[in-house]
Design an enzyme around this catalytic site. Structure first.
Site, short mmCIF file in Angstrom:
data_model
loop_
_atom_site.label_atom_id
_atom_site.label_comp_id
_atom_site.label_asym_id
_atom_site.label_seq_id
_atom_site.Cartn_x
_atom_site.Cartn_y
_atom_site.Cartn_z
N LYS A 175 0.83 -1.20 0.00
CA LYS A 175 0.00 0.00 0.00
C LYS A 175 0.88 1.26 0.00
CE LYS A 175 -3.86 -2.26 2.45
NZ LYS A 175 -4.49 -2.46 3.79
N TYR B 239 -12.50 -4.24 -3.45
CA TYR B 239 -13.11 -4.52 -2.14
C TYR B 239 -14.55 -5.00 -2.24
CZ TYR B 239 -8.96 -3.17 0.39
OH TYR B 239 -7.69 -3.14 0.88
N ARG C 284 -0.53 -14.77 4.19
CA ARG C 284 -1.21 -14.15 5.35
C ARG C 284 -0.35 -14.31 6.60
NH1 ARG C 284 -5.92 -10.88 4.56
NH2 ARG C 284 -6.64 -11.48 6.61
N THR D 264 -4.42 -7.87 10.80
CA THR D 264 -4.77 -6.56 10.23
C THR D 264 -4.22 -5.37 11.02
OG1 THR D 264 -6.82 -7.60 9.47
CG2 THR D 264 -6.75 -5.20 9.45
N ARG E 34 3.55 -6.74 9.24
CA ARG E 34 2.78 -5.69 9.93
C ARG E 34 3.21 -5.55 11.39
NH1 ARG E 34 -3.08 -7.64 7.62
NH2 ARG E 34 -3.26 -6.28 5.79
N ASN F 50 -1.43 -0.32 7.35
CA ASN F 50 -0.79 -1.59 7.72
C ASN F 50 0.06 -2.17 6.57
OD1 ASN F 50 -2.87 -2.30 6.08
ND2 ASN F 50 -3.97 -3.53 7.60
N HIS G 272 -1.92 -5.26 1.44
CA HIS G 272 -3.14 -6.04 1.25
C HIS G 272 -2.72 -7.45 0.85
CE1 HIS G 272 -6.85 -7.73 -0.08
NE2 HIS G 272 -6.20 -8.16 -1.14
N GLU H 286 -9.68 -11.28 -7.10
CA GLU H 286 -8.84 -10.08 -7.03
C GLU H 286 -7.77 -10.05 -8.13
OE1 GLU H 286 -9.20 -9.45 -2.18
OE2 GLU H 286 -7.28 -10.03 -3.04
P1 GDP Z 1 -6.96 -7.40 5.88
O1 GDP Z 1 -7.48 -8.52 5.04
O2 GDP Z 1 -6.10 -7.89 7.03
O3 GDP Z 1 -6.25 -6.31 5.10
O4 GDP Z 1 -8.20 -6.70 6.59
P2 GDP Z 1 -9.69 -6.40 6.05
O5 GDP Z 1 -9.94 -7.00 4.72
O6 GDP Z 1 -10.63 -6.75 7.15
O7 GDP Z 1 -9.67 -4.80 5.94
C1 GDP Z 1 -9.11 -4.15 4.83
C2 GDP Z 1 -8.31 -2.95 5.28
O8 GDP Z 1 -9.18 -1.98 5.88
C3 GDP Z 1 -7.27 -3.23 6.36
O9 GDP Z 1 -6.08 -3.76 5.85
C4 GDP Z 1 -7.10 -1.85 6.97
O10 GDP Z 1 -6.26 -1.02 6.18
C5 GDP Z 1 -8.52 -1.28 6.93
N1 GDP Z 1 -9.30 -1.56 8.16
C6 GDP Z 1 -9.81 -2.76 8.53
N2 GDP Z 1 -10.51 -2.66 9.68
C7 GDP Z 1 -10.45 -1.37 10.05
C8 GDP Z 1 -11.01 -0.63 11.18
O11 GDP Z 1 -11.66 -1.16 12.07
N3 GDP Z 1 -10.76 0.71 11.23
C9 GDP Z 1 -10.04 1.35 10.27
N4 GDP Z 1 -9.86 2.67 10.42
N5 GDP Z 1 -9.50 0.69 9.21
C10 GDP Z 1 -9.69 -0.65 9.09
MG MG Z 2 -9.04 -8.53 3.60
#
Ligand code: GDP
Ligand code: MG
Length: 202
Positions: A15, A55, A120, A126, A137, A157, A160, A171
């Protein structure tokens, strides 16, 4: 017993914060060292259309991410400001679009046995505050849900990484055309996958 797919693929995006922190080499090194094979790589600025396709390719994603956020607050005895999972998820989604399109990103496809799970594992959970030491991370940044939410932005973080094989397949189609992924042999695959190690000793 079903044979694991040695050609499983997963999508990884460094990112904009990863690029700005000069972590491209460090991050690629960690995936490369695992034994997975790089089959696609591009350096681009993504637009909102691409990010929304990415997304929203999983129709449950917004609700799931919102629920994950609510649960993370509950785990530390706090209440999430949103009134339900959909509202929480939508807020994350809006801030994510801004985040991912804010600067150049490195988009990659990694291939190999259990590629999705291995990536992962190397990436970590996350939220950098709570992701394991030893992961990208967990080692290379410091953000938390709480500070990101207070500042109305996405958690920064660095990465992705696709969450499942199905998610990865969807994706990859969004970010790469067929001809942009390269089928080739990597000599180390003989050591990783061949039944015998014949040919090492002369
Ligand atoms: P990932 O698969 O670990 O990247 O997590 P997700 O698919 O659940 O979320 C996508 C992205 O959204 C994450 O990598 C974070 O950058 C952001 N994100 C996820 N959950 C939160 C949250 O609760 N608050 C905020 N501000 N950002 C979030
Ligand atoms: Mg995800």
């Amino acid at each position: 017993m079903t044979k694991p797919n040695k050609k499983e693929r997963t999508l990884v995006i460094i990112k904009p914060d990863g690029v700005q922190r000069s972590l491209i080499g460090e991050i690629i090194k960690r995936y490369e060292k695992s034994g997975l094979k790089l089959v696609g790589l591009k350096f681009i600025v993504a637009d909102e259309e691409l990010v929304s396709k990415h997304y929203l390719s999983n129709p449950d994603w917004i609700k799931n991410v919102g629920q994950k956020a609510i649960d993370a607050y509950a785990k530390v005895g706090k209440k999430h400001p949103a009134k339900n999972a959909l509202e929480a998820g939508n807020k994350v989604y809006q801030s994510l679009k801004k985040y991912i399109t804010s600067g150049p990103v490195v988009v990659m496809v990694w291939q190999g046995m259990n590629a999705v799970k291995i990536v992962r594992k190397i990436t970590g959970g996350t939220e950098p505050l709570t992701s394991d030491v030893g992961t990208i991370r967990g080692d290379l940044t410091i953000d938390s849900y709480e500070i990101a939410d207070v500042d109305s932005r996405a958690v920064r973080n660095l990465i992705h990484a696709s969450g499942s094989v199905e998610e990865a397949e969807e994706e990859i189609k969004i970010w790469f055309k067929k001809g942009e992924l390269i089928n080739y042999r990597l000599v180390q695959e003989a050591i990783l996958y061949d039944v015998n190690l014949d040919g090492i000793l002369e």
